[in-house]
Design an enzyme around this catalytic site. Structure first.
Site, mmCIF file in Angstrom:
data_model
loop_
_atom_site.group_PDB
_atom_site.id
_atom_site.type_symbol
_atom_site.label_atom_id
_atom_site.label_comp_id
_atom_site.label_asym_id
_atom_site.label_seq_id
_atom_site.Cartn_x
_atom_site.Cartn_y
_atom_site.Cartn_z
ATOM 1 N N CYS A 149 0.966 -1.207 0.555
ATOM 2 C CA CYS A 149 0.075 0.651 -0.358
ATOM 3 C C CYS A 149 0.682 1.420 0.231
ATOM 4 O O CYS A 149 0.275 1.937 -0.319
ATOM 5 C CB CYS A 149 -1.122 -0.315 1.540
ATOM 6 S SG CYS A 149 -0.228 -1.023 2.932
ATOM 7 N N HIS A 242 -1.625 7.175 3.384
ATOM 8 C CA HIS A 242 0.490 6.868 3.753
ATOM 9 C C HIS A 242 0.329 7.738 3.704
ATOM 10 O O HIS A 242 0.441 8.190 1.739
ATOM 11 C CB HIS A 242 0.509 5.410 3.579
ATOM 12 C CG HIS A 242 0.210 4.020 4.261
ATOM 13 N ND1 HIS A 242 -0.739 3.604 5.420
ATOM 14 C CD2 HIS A 242 -0.178 2.670 3.720
ATOM 15 C CE1 HIS A 242 -1.529 2.670 5.151
ATOM 16 N NE2 HIS A 242 -0.856 1.792 4.887
HETATM 17 P P1 NAP Z 1 -8.125 -8.024 7.302
HETATM 18 O O1 NAP Z 1 -9.159 -7.038 7.024
HETATM 19 O O2 NAP Z 1 -7.701 -8.880 7.948
HETATM 20 O O3 NAP Z 1 -8.728 -9.313 6.184
HETATM 21 C C1 NAP Z 1 -8.443 -10.221 5.917
HETATM 22 C C2 NAP Z 1 -9.600 -11.545 4.883
HETATM 23 O O4 NAP Z 1 -8.976 -13.364 4.395
HETATM 24 C C3 NAP Z 1 -10.577 -11.341 5.917
HETATM 25 O O5 NAP Z 1 -11.302 -12.148 4.768
HETATM 26 C C4 NAP Z 1 -10.788 -13.156 6.370
HETATM 27 O O6 NAP Z 1 -12.156 -13.564 6.591
HETATM 28 C C5 NAP Z 1 -9.738 -13.731 4.859
HETATM 29 N N1 NAP Z 1 -9.092 -14.682 5.752
HETATM 30 C C6 NAP Z 1 -8.599 -14.776 6.568
HETATM 31 N N2 NAP Z 1 -7.962 -16.353 6.709
HETATM 32 C C7 NAP Z 1 -8.672 -17.205 5.874
HETATM 33 C C8 NAP Z 1 -8.693 -18.174 5.606
HETATM 34 N N3 NAP Z 1 -8.296 -19.009 6.283
HETATM 35 N N4 NAP Z 1 -9.725 -18.624 4.036
HETATM 36 C C9 NAP Z 1 -10.159 -17.689 3.896
HETATM 37 N N5 NAP Z 1 -10.404 -16.237 3.752
HETATM 38 C C10 NAP Z 1 -9.243 -16.212 5.295
HETATM 39 O O7 NAP Z 1 -6.983 -7.987 6.212
HETATM 40 P P2 NAP Z 1 -6.751 -6.248 5.175
HETATM 41 O O8 NAP Z 1 -6.059 -5.631 5.823
HETATM 42 O O9 NAP Z 1 -7.889 -6.451 4.406
HETATM 43 O O10 NAP Z 1 -5.520 -7.461 4.460
HETATM 44 C C11 NAP Z 1 -6.034 -7.590 3.289
HETATM 45 C C12 NAP Z 1 -4.976 -8.566 2.115
HETATM 46 O O11 NAP Z 1 -4.079 -6.995 1.625
HETATM 47 C C13 NAP Z 1 -3.649 -8.864 3.204
HETATM 48 O O12 NAP Z 1 -2.785 -9.753 2.386
HETATM 49 C C14 NAP Z 1 -2.936 -7.535 3.391
HETATM 50 O O13 NAP Z 1 -1.616 -7.739 3.343
HETATM 51 C C15 NAP Z 1 -3.240 -6.190 1.204
HETATM 52 N N6 NAP Z 1 -3.092 -5.707 2.294
HETATM 53 C C16 NAP Z 1 -4.083 -4.445 3.086
HETATM 54 C C17 NAP Z 1 -3.877 -3.498 2.607
HETATM 55 C C18 NAP Z 1 -4.434 -2.494 3.299
HETATM 56 O O14 NAP Z 1 -4.787 -1.090 3.353
HETATM 57 N N7 NAP Z 1 -5.177 -2.418 4.831
HETATM 58 C C19 NAP Z 1 -2.999 -2.558 1.660
HETATM 59 C C20 NAP Z 1 -2.375 -3.538 0.658
HETATM 60 C C21 NAP Z 1 -2.663 -4.720 0.445
HETATM 61 P P3 NAP Z 1 -12.735 -13.645 7.956
HETATM 62 O O15 NAP Z 1 -13.489 -12.707 8.252
HETATM 63 O O16 NAP Z 1 -13.543 -14.638 7.417
HETATM 64 O O17 NAP Z 1 -11.988 -14.464 8.257
#
Ligand code: NAP
Length: 365
Positions: A149, A242
């Site tokens: 990000c 950011h």
């Molecule tokens: P998050 O809020 O923790 O969401 C994680 C997601 O993954 C939820 O939908 C969760 O589902 C799912 N998940 C977890 N364990 C799983 C499993 N075993 N099988 C299938 N689904 C599963 O994280 P986020 O911030 O949205 O980030 C998501 C991805 O994007 C990450 O890889 C992160 O590094 C990347 N990212 C994030 C940002 C940011 O600004 N936040 C920016 C760029 C990239 P449940 O609700 O069912 O647990």
């Protein structure tokens, strides 16, 4: 052509997944056909399991959808992955191998040689790496990666400067919002009234991803840009956005006015500029002394524009400046959607519609 292209969101319940839901709800080309998450969420409706954090109402049709598991057959050739990086790898590979085009936000595949790491305005040409990927892996589909990000905003702001003046050294210090850590993310008692000078793995990611994005495609691989990068990362008590304070050394002296002109004039290819999610311009230069600021500037260009301010001489390197981008829009879901739009516009994904119908007609739906 009367129907939109069906797509599925993996990890739809999380911070980035919710942003995908919001952005795709009224998208002119795409329609969310399924939402998937972990087995703990599967089988219940999206509105039951997603703690909706967006400041617009949850689209009712998606709220009523039953959350699926990230296995089996999911609708549409395009899958947007917002999966936790700990689980993303094998799930994304299984779908790509079976024929899906997976646009991922997870870190897992970003640095693999045959995976394009894309900012459409900057390196849309790296998309052709998916041809090597399909050939070497024997996949029917492919994986395309969105950068980290912070890198997404930083590399977009650096691209015009690198093209025009040749970056030789780079020093970056970030101030990153709490939404970058997902939900529930950083505990409030750790971050309120505080700055945490460490984000696990982030400095290395920004250093290597920036060089890959600004690198050159040759013989089916990316030769990374050849300059040293030093990064410090900090988590700050900001919700979205950011920021990075940046000092850059070039192959020659560069005046602030020359740099600002290069930033203001920067555009992606005509095809990228015409995509529904592409902002015009992609980089906004703000000369006010106290800008950009996350609360005031993060939503420029619908969250897809990067704001650059305080472009001034640097007594150590050549120039210094401040860069701000929306971490879940330009840094994740917004750019993920833009990458899928580029794939469709380039005819690189069989989305099951009449090829005689031009994509620009689709845009007018
Ligand atoms: P998050 O809020 O923790 O969401 C994680 C997601 O993954 C939820 O939908 C969760 O589902 C799912 N998940 C977890 N364990 C799983 C499993 N075993 N099988 C299938 N689904 C599963 O994280 P986020 O911030 O949205 O980030 C998501 C991805 O994007 C990450 O890889 C992160 O590094 C990347 N990212 C994030 C940002 C940011 O600004 N936040 C920016 C760029 C990239 P449940 O609700 O069912 O647990």
């Amino acid at each position: 052509m009367s129907e939109k292209i069906p797509v599925t969101i993996l990890g739809a319940t999380g911070t980035v997944g919710q942003k995908f839901v919001r952005l795709l709800a009224e998208h002119p080309w795409f329609e969310v056909a399924a939402v998937a998450a972990s087995s703990a969420s599967a089988g219940r409706t999206y509105e039951e399991v997603a703690r909706w954090r967006e400041n617009v109402p949850l689209p009712p049709a998606i709220g009523r959808m039953t959350v699926r598991e990230c296995t089996g057959i999911l609708p549409g050739r395009i899958l947007f992955s917002a999966l936790d990086a700990e689980v993303a790898g094998p799930i994304e590979q299984a779908f790509a191998s079976a024929g899906a085009v997976v646009v991922t936000n997870a870190r897992t595949h970003r640095m693999e040689r045959d995976v394009p790491l894309l900012i459409p305005e900057v390196n849309g040409d790296h998309l052709t790496l998916i041809d090597c990927q399909r050939e070497t892996r024997g996949w029917k589909g492919s994986i395309l990666a969105n950068p980290n990000c912070s890198t997404a905003a930083l590399a977009l702001a650096l691209a015009p400067l690198h093209r025009a003046f040749g970056i030789e050294r780079l020093f970056v210090s970030t101030l990153q919002a709490v939404s970058g850590a997902g939900y529930p993310g950083v505990p409030s008692l750790d971050i309120l009234g505080n700055v945490i000078p460490h984000i696990g793995g982030e400095e290395e990611k920004i250093e290597r991803e920036t060089r890959k994005i600004l690198g050159t495609l040759s013989n089916g691989a990316v030769e990374p840009a050849d300059f040293p990068v030093s990064v410090h990362t900090n988590r700050v008590a900001v919700v979205d956005g950011h920021m990075a304070t940046v000092s850059v050394g070039f192959s020659r002296r560069v005046r602030p006015d020359e740099a600002m002109e290069a930033l203001r004039d920067f555009r992606g290819s005509a095809r990228v500029a015409g995509l529904p999610s592409s902002p015009t311009p992609p980089i906004e230069v703000d000369e006010r002394v106290d800008r950009p600021q996350p609360r005031l500037d993060v939503d420029r260009g619908g969250g897809m524009a990067v704001t650059v301010g305080r472009v001034r001489p640097c007594p150590v390197l050549d120039l210094r400046m401040v860069v701000l981008g929306h971490n879940t829009v330009r840094g994740a879901a917004g750019q993920g959607v833009q990458i899928a739009e580029l794939l469709v516009a380039e005819g690189r994904v069989d989305v099951g519609f009449d090829p005689e119908v031009s994509l620009w007609d689709l845009a007018a739906l």
